[in-house]
Design a protein around this motif. Structure first.
Motif, PDB file in Angstrom:
ATOM      1  N   VAL C  70      41.674  -0.401 -30.021  1.00 57.87           N
ATOM      2  CA  VAL C  70      42.318  -1.342 -29.112  1.00 57.87           C
ATOM      3  C   VAL C  70      42.907  -0.626 -27.903  1.00 57.87           C
ATOM      4  O   VAL C  70      42.817  -1.125 -26.779  1.00 57.87           O
ATOM      5  N   ILE C  71      43.466   0.555 -28.123  1.00 55.84           N
ATOM      6  CA  ILE C  71      44.045   1.275 -26.981  1.00 55.84           C
ATOM      7  C   ILE C  71      42.947   1.721 -26.040  1.00 55.84           C
ATOM      8  O   ILE C  71      43.037   1.575 -24.812  1.00 55.84           O
ATOM      9  N   ILE C  73      39.976   0.427 -25.480  1.00 51.70           N
ATOM     10  CA  ILE C  73      39.376  -0.626 -24.669  1.00 51.70           C
ATOM     11  C   ILE C  73      40.388  -1.208 -23.696  1.00 51.70           C
ATOM     12  O   ILE C  73      40.061  -1.475 -22.529  1.00 51.70           O
ATOM     13  N   SER C  74      41.651  -1.333 -24.120  1.00 51.83           N
ATOM     14  CA  SER C  74      42.591  -1.949 -23.181  1.00 51.83           C
ATOM     15  C   SER C  74      42.902  -1.008 -22.031  1.00 51.83           C
ATOM     16  O   SER C  74      43.020  -1.440 -20.882  1.00 51.83           O
ATOM     17  N   ILE C  75      43.015   0.290 -22.317  1.00 56.41           N
ATOM     18  CA  ILE C  75      43.246   1.229 -21.215  1.00 56.41           C
ATOM     19  C   ILE C  75      42.037   1.266 -20.304  1.00 56.41           C
ATOM     20  O   ILE C  75      42.157   1.299 -19.070  1.00 56.41           O
ATOM     21  N   ILE C  77      39.807  -1.025 -19.634  1.00 59.80           N
ATOM     22  CA  ILE C  77      39.710  -2.202 -18.757  1.00 59.80           C
ATOM     23  C   ILE C  77      40.769  -2.124 -17.663  1.00 59.80           C
ATOM     24  O   ILE C  77      40.491  -2.386 -16.489  1.00 59.80           O
ATOM     25  N   THR C  78      41.985  -1.688 -18.046  1.00 56.03           N
ATOM     26  CA  THR C  78      43.022  -1.513 -17.028  1.00 56.03           C
ATOM     27  C   THR C  78      42.567  -0.509 -15.976  1.00 56.03           C
ATOM     28  O   THR C  78      42.735  -0.731 -14.768  1.00 56.03           O
TER      29      THR C  78
END
Lengths: 657, 216, 312
Positions: C70-71, C73-75, C77-78
């Motif tokens: 999760v980290i 992919i979220s980083i 995309i950010t």
């Protein structure tokens, strides 16, 4: 103002009474009792700092406490308050951590001595921070050094601890000698013992400034004077290592900041030198940390790295001042102060984590750990947070201060007209990036080998989670790391008046322009959403649990995992010339080409500085000592001859002047 | 804004730096050829733009001899000796490339203080490039193992000196240029022959192992 | 209005460009090797298929496994929203050079941890190699980016990469060198050919694949997507450098910039497949030499920036 004085008085009284009680009742009272005293003292200290943030108060002792030459002089200003607050915070957590941790050392420690030294240590650190003249400083500095040396040797049954304490004592002696020399010279030069009257690092005061700088850098553990650090920190009990690494070395840096930065213009050479030395420290520290397999020793070497980063900030500030670049100076000093606080927090957090492992698994050797994630999940969470912060991963606090350093270097490269400054700052950006990469490698190694995978020894298998109080101490620090990271812009603007006072410029407003809080919210929110909707509990089929892929050869043994040494091997091989790193392998039955009986491989690493500089130096001193002992021949006639020579020489000198 | 000659000189220095990072002897020779072609074409530029240098046909001869002839000869030597890579001594090859970048920066520092003219790069570009080439050549000779690499390093140094002369005089007289050219050609021929002899007598051309000549 | 349009365009690029670029690399490589190759959108199909599959998890793994995904992919995309990897991406206030570098480091930190998590030696050696390569590559990337940032006197990358009119032609070498440095470094960072073979399945030599060995199902899908996104972001960043060099010589209109900045990513993908066809994977001990070339380009770019910066 009054509350501030009262609080300070309360803190000192608590500290001194702790000392007294420890001497008398050290064996009888429980650890919790002393911890509570320490806790209340630290709370008082912390609130002294808070209430002293906006006051600048000076207190001079009346006659009874008097050194004869200069009075006991105490001053609480904003800079002192910052470090006092750090001391209070770390001591607070150490006090919570202590009772649970000390349980496994019960047979080995002399608690009366331990608590006496600890209270002395904390009290003298507070007074060093508050000292406003050289003599007060030196007296409490000495108390601090000696009490911490006693704490390093607290586990006096182990010979390693005794040796570390000796090395540490040697280093502190040299530091005090250099400091005393510098202070005396300054007194002769200015006629005053007050720090406020001194003007360091100008063209007229090069030599004493260098002496003072050396004295303070030995204590701070700056390269090349860092060699005591990896001995002293691992040997001391964990609360002490946390205090030493988190606060004590910061106090030496505090003294550098106070003496060098707040007196106007300085020579650019000092800034350049500090910048270079800071870079070397950062690189050297992290590189040696990478190849360690004792968890606490690894952390100790990381202190060298972080001290290097702080010194880079100080160097930037000095250089910026000398080149009339207030923006650079402001960034440098804010970064240095911020990183002091940050490192104090996450380094003590990491030491607590290592201590919790030590208390539970009875070993700190990474090659015997592994798989602690299942047994100690909370400790692991805190340790990962601390590691992420020390690796400067956004949005934690380590990133904010490192970002300020980068910005300072970048601004210097943009604004300076000196080619040397521009080139050096660009090189510094590259080296810092390298250091960042090495730090990531180092901490992933530390976490991966100790917490992840499968247990490598029986002790690691039998581990259980640390006591609740120990977890609370770690959780407080971890939460502080997160909060300080997300609220970094606000904290940095708190520090702006300090940097404005140092640079003499008007406050430049908000230094950290990054929206770190929104970033943190977006990142964590996004992570939660993805977890919920893609991976997590909303899926119909739960994941199947299976064995780790073993190529179909059957169950893997725990020894078939990567070790700390082999993880670091590729990097150590690249930096072979610095580390003097080599692998030694021994194969018995090598003639049976494909079926040898026993293969033993080991990596050997020697410290370049220790083996090539310090050991020869010590040998030379010893040789000199042996030569000198010849003077003491035992004959009374010879001694009388010495006296005669001395008397004649003195008379001649007296007549000549 | 750089002039054409200065751009070419800087490019030559950069190719020199790339050359110092080559492990393959043959690619080092190619990069040397590019660098020499760039250096030689500067003479071309001077003669065409400022009419101070030698005539066009002589510049062309220089280009042909140094950028085509010598590399061709060296390539032939390499083929005959059957060497491929030079793993470098004292300093790893990639690191020596980074050191030569640092030396490039140093030579910029030297050149701008040498000219006294200014802190602008355009004034010091030619001198920077030439000093950097000298340094790179020297470093190349110092950090390499094979005798053939010593020749390439030497030739790079020669390029640097030639470039400095060219830059300072804005084109040298024909007689000087021809003299230098002949010297270099002769030196390369002799060095090539000597390398053959070394190979024949010692069965290798590793300079680090040729230490038997010290007086003990 | 136009900002919303641009955001929409950026968003669709973010969704579809990663799979398409991977597809182009694979397709070109297959054609160059006289194979037909998988369909262009195979990567996307694979991702969708993996998302619907159930997963297997090692008995030794801890919460790091999920946290990493999760980290990561979220980083990522950010980062794709922060990095100016497309010339038309609207600026935000947080696209700071050093922030980006450390966000990449955060991804790597958790990736390394997750591959150590199941206690598999394959994953661990992949992680060790990844750590080594990143130690070497990080200075190259940061120096290349600070070279271009230095010439613009700001560390805000959106301002640095904004196409300004009348850029002098003397800036072209700086952009070229920085672009080359970034491209070479991103080949290493993305575990592409001269350093790591993305198609190999010999666990002993893998870097990137070995690290993902224990992930499956939707976990794997997200990680694959994230690494494809990282590929286009890094290629886009170096492509933007090349575009700026082009812009110095031939100032094109901003409408052309939209097309050019997408097509340059495709061009770099084709270059990658060419490299992967002609070259072989380097021996592991020789990999640092390849990284050194990336660093050389960055250092030269920095030198050019410093030298021209002092004079201005």
């Amino acid at each position: 103002m009054n509350t501030c004085i009262d609080l300070l008085r309360a803190a000192l009284v608590l500290g001194l009474s702790g000392c007294g009680l420890a001497v008398v009742y050290g064996h009888r009272f429980s650890q919790t009792f002393f911890s509570v005293i320490l806790l209340s003292g630290s709370v008082a200290l912390f609130f002294t700092a808070l209430s002293g943030w906006n006051v600048d108060f000076i207190w001079q002792a009346s006659l009874p406490i008097y050194f004869g030459v200069a009075p006991l002089l105490i001053r609480l200003d904003r800079l002192a308050a910052l470090f006092l607050g750090l001391l209070g915070a770390v001591t607070f957590c150490a006090a919570i951590f202590s009772p649970g941790y000390l349980k496994h050392l019960e047979q080995r420690l002399n608690f009366s001595l331990y608590w006496f030294s600890l209270f002395t240590f904390v009290t003298s650190m507070a007074l060093v921070v508050l000292a406003a003249n050289a003599l007060t400083f030196l007296v409490f500095w000495e108390t601090m050094s000696l009490s911490s040396a006693a704490l390093v040797a607290a586990d006096h049954t182990s010979s390693a601890a005794r040796r570390s304490a000796l090395i540490y004592l040697g280093a502190t002696r040299l530091a005090t000698a250099a400091l005393a020399g510098g202070f005396l010279w300054f007194h002769a030069h200015t006629g005053s013992w007050n720090f406020a009257d001194w003007h360091l690092a100008t063209a007229a005061t090069v030599i004493p400034s260098i002496l003072i700088l050396i004295g303070l850098s030995i204590k701070a553990g700056v390269w090349p004077f860092h060699i005591w650090l990896p001995y002293a920190h691992p040997s001391a009990p964990t609360p002490v290592s946390a205090l030493m690494s988190g606060v004590m070395i910061k106090i030496a840096l505090y003294a550098i900041i106070r003496l060098f930065l707040f007196h106007g213009e300085t020579l650019p050479a000092f800034g350049i030198t500090l910048l270079t030395i800071g870079l070397i420290s950062a690189f050297w520290g992290v590189l040696f940390a990478l190849v360690q397999h004792d968890l606490k020793r690894l952390l100790a070497y990381h202190s060298v790295e972080n001290v290097g980063i702080i010194v880079i900030g100080i160097g930037l500030a000095l250089y910026g001042q000398s080149q009339h670049l207030p923006a650079v100076a402001c960034l440098g000093i804010t970064a240095a102060l911020f990183h002091c606080v940050n490192h104090g927090l996450f380094k003590s957090l990491l030491f607590f984590g290592a201590g919790a492992i030590d208390a539970s698994a009875h070993t700190r050797d990474l090659s015997h750990l592994g798989g602690l994630a299942k047994a100690m999940p909370v400790t692991m969470l805190c340790f990962v947070t601390g590691s992420a912060a020390i690796c400067a991963l956004p949005p934690l606090n380590g990133f904010a201060s490192k970002w300020l350093i980068y910005q300072g270097l970048f601004t210097l490269a943009c604004q300076t007209h000196s080619r040397l400054g521009a080139g050096l700052s660009c090189a510094a950006v590259g080296v810092l990036a390298l250091v960042g990469g090495l730090a990531v490698a180092c901490f992933t190694k530390a976490i991966g080998v100790s917490f992840l995978g499968r247990p490598r020894s029986h002790e690691a298998e039998q581990c259980s989670e640390a006591a609740p109080a120990m977890l609370v101490a770690q959780a407080i620090l971890a939460a502080t790391c997160v909060v300080l990271g997300a609220l970094a812009p606000a904290f940095a603007s708190l520090l702006t008046p300090l940097s404005a006072a140092a640079t003499g410029s008007l406050a430049t407003g908000n230094l950290i322009t990054l929206p770190l809080l929104p970033l943190a919210i977006i990142l964590s929110g996004g992570a939660c959403l993805i977890y919920l909707f893609v991976l997590g509990p909303l899926r119909q089929t739960p994941p199947r649990v299976c064995r780790t892929w073993e190529c179909g050869f059957g169950q893997l043994s725990p020894r078939m995992q990567v070790t700390a040494t082999s993880f670091a091997h590729p990097i150590a091989r690249i930096f072979k010339p610095v580390l003097l790193y080599k692998t030694v392998s021994e194969i018995s039955g090598a003639h049976q080409r494909h079926f040898p009986e026993r293969i033993k491989a080991d990596a050997v690493m020697t410290s370049l500085l220790e083996s090539k500089v310090y050991l020869p130096l010590i040998a030379a001193v010893r040789r000199l000592g042996r030569q000198t002992t010849r003077l003491q021949a035992g004959s009374i006639h010879l001694y009388l001859l010495y006296m005669l020579i001395a008397a004649v020489a003195l008379l001649i000198i007296g007549a000549a002047t | 804004m750089l002039g054409l000659a200065e751009t070419l000189a800087t490019a030559a220095a950069i190719f020199g730096i790339f050359m110092s990072g080559c492990r393959h002897v043959r690619s080092a020779i190619y990069l040397y050829a590019v660098q020499t072609a760039l250096v030689a074409s500067i003479a071309f530029v001077y003669s065409a733009s400022e009419h101070t240098g030698p005539a066009l046909n002589i510049s062309l001869a220089v280009v042909l001899a140094k950028a085509v002839g010598i590399p061709f000869f060296l390539g032939w030597v390499v083929k005959r000796l059957d060497v491929r890579t030079d793993s470098g001594a004292f300093l790893p090859v990639p690191l020596s490339m980074h050191v030569s970048i640092a030396l490039f920066a140093t030579s910029y520092y030297l050149a701008s203080s040498l000219d006294g003219a200014a802190g602008t790069f355009s004034a010091a570009a030619g001198a920077t490039a030439s000093i950097s080439l000298v340094f790179t050549g020297l470093l190349f000779m110092m950090t390499r193992r094979l005798a053939i690499s010593q020749i390439i390093g030497f030739l790079t140094m020669e390029n640097g000196i030639y470039l400095l002369g060219l830059h300072e005089t804005r084109g040298m007289p024909v007689i000087v240029e021809m003299g230098v050219l002949l010297d270099v050609l002769a030196a390369v021929m002799i060095a090539g022959v000597i390398v053959f002899r070394i190979k024949k007598n010692f069965k290798h051309i590793d300079v680090t192992r040729l230490t038997g000549l010290n007086e003990q | 209005m136009s900002t919303i349009l641009l955001w929409l365009l950026t968003f669709s690029c973010l969704l579809f460009l990663p799979s398409l670029t991977i597809g182009i690399i694979r397709k070109t490589k297959a054609r160059l090797q006289n194979r037909v190759g998988a369909p262009l959108w195979q990567h996307l199909f694979d991702t969708i298929k993996l998302l619907r599959k159930s997963e297997t998890v090692s008995e030794n793994s801890s919460w790091i496994l999920r946290v990493n995904t999760v980290i990561n992919i979220s980083i990522m995309i950010t980062l794709a929203f922060l990095t100016p990897w497309l010339s038309f991406k609207p600026a935000t206030s947080a696209d700071d050079l050093f922030l980006l570098i450390y966000l990449f480091a955060a991804i790597r930190f958790f990736a390394i941890l997750s591959s150590l998590d199941p206690g598999s030696a394959f994953g661990a050696f992949g992680a060790s190699r990844e750590a080594t390569l990143s130690v070497l590559v990080e200075p190259a990337i940061i120096l290349a980016l600070s070279a271009v940032a230095l010439s613009a006197h700001t560390s805000n990358l959106s301002l640095v990469f904004a196409l300004t009119a009348n850029t002098p032609i003397s800036q072209a070498p700086l952009w070229l060198l920085a672009g080359a440095g970034l491209f070479l470094s991103s080949l290493v960072e993305l575990s592409r050919m001269p350093v790591d073979d993305p198609t190999t399945h010999l666990e002993l030599t893998m870097v990137h694949e070995a690290m993902m060995l224990e992930n499956s199902g939707p976990n794997l899908a997200l990680l694959e997507f994230s690494s494809a996104l990282r590929l286009v972001v890094l290629y886009g960043l170096s492509g933007q450098c090349f575009l700026h060099a082009l812009h110095c010589i031939w100032p094109f209109a901003s409408a052309a910039g939209i097309l050019l900045s997408i097509s340059i990513i495709f061009a770099l993908a084709v270059v990658t497949s060419l490299i992967e066809t002609v070259s072989v994977r380097l021996k592991w001990t020789r990999a640092p030499e390849f990284v050194a070339y990336g660093l050389t380009m960055s250092l030269l770019a920095l030198l050019v920036a410093l030298v021209t910066g002092v004079s201005s």
